[in-house]
Design a protein around this motif. Sequence first.
Motif, short mmCIF file in Angstrom:
data_model
loop_
_atom_site.label_atom_id
_atom_site.label_comp_id
_atom_site.label_asym_id
_atom_site.label_seq_id
_atom_site.Cartn_x
_atom_site.Cartn_y
_atom_site.Cartn_z
N TRP A 165 -4.44 2.58 -4.92
CA TRP A 165 -4.02 2.76 -2.88
C TRP A 165 -4.61 2.22 -1.62
CZ3 TRP A 165 -4.46 7.88 -0.14
CH2 TRP A 165 -3.33 8.04 1.03
N ASP A 169 -3.70 -0.81 -0.11
CA ASP A 169 -4.55 -1.42 1.40
C ASP A 169 -5.30 -2.53 2.21
OD1 ASP A 169 -1.67 0.11 1.91
OD2 ASP A 169 -3.85 2.26 2.73
N LEU A 172 -3.70 -5.92 1.42
CA LEU A 172 -2.70 -6.65 2.71
C LEU A 172 -2.62 -6.57 3.94
CD1 LEU A 172 -0.39 -3.20 0.69
CD2 LEU A 172 0.09 -5.82 0.82
N ILE A 187 3.01 -4.10 -3.80
CA ILE A 187 3.81 -3.38 -2.97
C ILE A 187 4.47 -1.55 -3.80
CG2 ILE A 187 5.42 -2.60 -0.98
CD1 ILE A 187 3.69 -4.65 0.22
N ARG A 190 1.11 0.01 -5.22
CA ARG A 190 0.88 0.73 -3.77
C ARG A 190 1.42 1.27 -3.21
NH1 ARG A 190 2.45 2.61 1.67
NH2 ARG A 190 0.23 2.64 2.98
N ASN A 191 2.57 2.01 -3.45
CA ASN A 191 3.28 2.71 -3.39
C ASN A 191 3.31 3.74 -4.44
OD1 ASN A 191 4.40 1.69 -0.73
ND2 ASN A 191 6.36 1.07 -1.74
N LEU A 194 -0.33 5.60 -3.98
CA LEU A 194 -0.32 6.32 -3.02
C LEU A 194 0.66 7.76 -3.09
CD1 LEU A 194 0.22 7.50 0.41
CD2 LEU A 194 2.16 5.85 0.69
N GLN A 195 1.64 7.74 -4.06
CA GLN A 195 2.58 8.84 -4.00
C GLN A 195 1.50 9.51 -4.78
OE1 GLN A 195 6.27 6.96 -4.92
NE2 GLN A 195 6.68 8.31 -3.49
N PRO A 200 -0.59 13.00 2.66
CA PRO A 200 1.18 12.14 3.35
C PRO A 200 1.26 10.67 2.30
CG PRO A 200 -0.65 11.86 5.31
CD PRO A 200 -0.69 12.38 3.96
N LYS A 201 2.37 10.95 1.59
CA LYS A 201 2.85 10.07 1.11
C LYS A 201 4.34 10.36 1.14
CE LYS A 201 1.97 13.97 -2.69
NZ LYS A 201 1.38 14.41 -4.00
N ASN A 202 5.29 10.86 1.14
CA ASN A 202 6.58 10.64 0.83
C ASN A 202 8.03 10.17 2.29
OD1 ASN A 202 6.69 13.12 2.27
ND2 ASN A 202 7.81 14.34 1.02
N LYS A 203 6.99 9.55 3.17
CA LYS A 203 7.37 9.19 4.29
C LYS A 203 7.45 7.61 4.19
CE LYS A 203 9.50 12.23 6.81
NZ LYS A 203 10.54 12.49 7.17
N SER A 204 8.30 6.35 4.64
CA SER A 204 7.99 5.85 4.96
C SER A 204 7.61 5.27 6.41
CB SER A 204 8.57 4.38 3.95
OG SER A 204 10.33 4.98 5.00
N LYS A 205 8.96 6.31 7.15
CA LYS A 205 8.85 5.44 9.07
C LYS A 205 8.66 7.20 9.29
CE LYS A 205 9.82 1.99 12.17
NZ LYS A 205 10.26 0.67 12.41
N SER A 206 8.71 7.03 10.43
CA SER A 206 8.97 8.41 11.30
C SER A 206 10.30 8.16 12.45
CB SER A 206 8.79 9.03 12.27
OG SER A 206 7.63 7.88 13.17
N ASP B 88 12.34 8.66 1.19
CA ASP B 88 12.36 9.22 2.23
C ASP B 88 13.87 8.30 2.75
OD1 ASP B 88 11.91 9.20 5.34
OD2 ASP B 88 11.23 7.15 5.21
N ARG B 180 1.90 6.25 4.56
CA ARG B 180 3.32 5.93 4.12
C ARG B 180 4.16 4.78 3.23
NH1 ARG B 180 6.42 8.03 8.93
NH2 ARG B 180 4.74 9.69 9.80
N LEU B 181 4.47 5.42 3.05
CA LEU B 181 5.79 4.32 2.02
C LEU B 181 6.09 2.90 3.10
CD1 LEU B 181 7.79 6.72 -0.11
CD2 LEU B 181 5.43 5.95 -0.65
#
Lengths: 206, 206
Positions: A165, A169, A172, A187, A190-191, A194-195, A200-206, B88, B180-181
């Motif tokens: 992971w 990054d 990237l 990608i 990487r995802n 990461l998981q 933190p791993k299951n959110k892509s953007k707040s 997400d 994040r993803l």
Amino acid sequence: MSVSSSRQVLDRQQVLAWLKHHVPAPRQQHILRVEEMAQALATQHHLNPETAAQAGLLHDLAKYFPPEKLLKLAEASRLEITDVDIADPHLLHADVSALVAQKEFQVTDAEILAAVADHTLGRPGMGLLSCVVFLADSLEPGRGNSPELDALRDLAKTDLHQAVWKTCDRTLAHLITHQRLIHPRMIATRNWALQLSPGPKNKSKS
Amino acid sequence: MSVSSSRQVLDRQQVLAWLKHHVPAPRQQHILRVEEMAQALATQHHLNPETAAQAGLLHDLAKYFPPEKLLKLAEASRLEITDVDIADPHLLHADVSALVAQKEFQVTDAEILAAVADHTLGRPGMGLLSCVVFLADSLEPGRGNSPELDALRDLAKTDLHQAVWKTCDRTLAHLITHQRLIHPRMIATRNWALQLSPGPKNKSKS
């Protein structure tokens, strides 16, 4: 068993002789360092060090094939070819190296062939041997000695997925800085890594 | 023509009243700033400012829908749902907002619906109105005042594709930093916009 039969038939001297005719000397040295680091990482993670060394030795067979040849071989073997591969066929050298390993050296070990094919972009779900070769390629001593690289080398010794992971990054960030295309498989790798990692791993953007 | 008919039927006060019941006050303010910036950017690029304003007004209709509702609506409309969307579902709010615009406000303008659907992740090949709303969402004044943001705002006034590329890169850096993803469509949008921009563009890695 394919693993042991593959190990028995691969003639290291034959591969080195082939590399001398197809790869410049500095890249041959890189390949030897990847072979060594893959072997060491495999030992640290209780994987088969001989298998890892062989995958390391074979990983860059097609590194200097011209773009047209890479595209032609990839098409002939019905490999997936994305828009990014067409824009930069060099990215196909990993997958094509696995084809060359089969054809030139009769390698049949699926784990070795996958590790060769996945050494640049990884692949979501890839096995631990593939992680080892992916990391050895990016982190072998010839890649430099920055604090970031040294931290990744330490991480690779303890957590292969987290190291994959973080290595993605790093790549990237390099691609963004140098205004290069990003391959969708990088990608996905990487995802996936990461998981599998802590944090933190299951959110892509707040 | 669908553009003019859509413009005629959309009742701004009706949308604002709906938003008051479905979106918290700070987000309503964001929506109004996106509406205003999209209108201004459209004028600067000789696009239809009224169409851009409407897309801005509608872009976040589903922003506060719960994850289960987003997934259900996306499935019912056979939207593409990736692994990252499942991890997400909030990322589906852009596509789902376009569905809500159709159902609640009878919006039929394909350009407006695409701009709403593409406002978070973009889409390779998206039109200029989509670029305008994508940029207005990321760069409206409420997003802050860093030198990087101000540079992107200036760039958006002169080169929409380059601004989309650099805005994607900024988002990618944020996602990497915050572990994040990364959605594959963000990468596809970024690569597409990069290739339409001046500078190095057809290499992914040396």
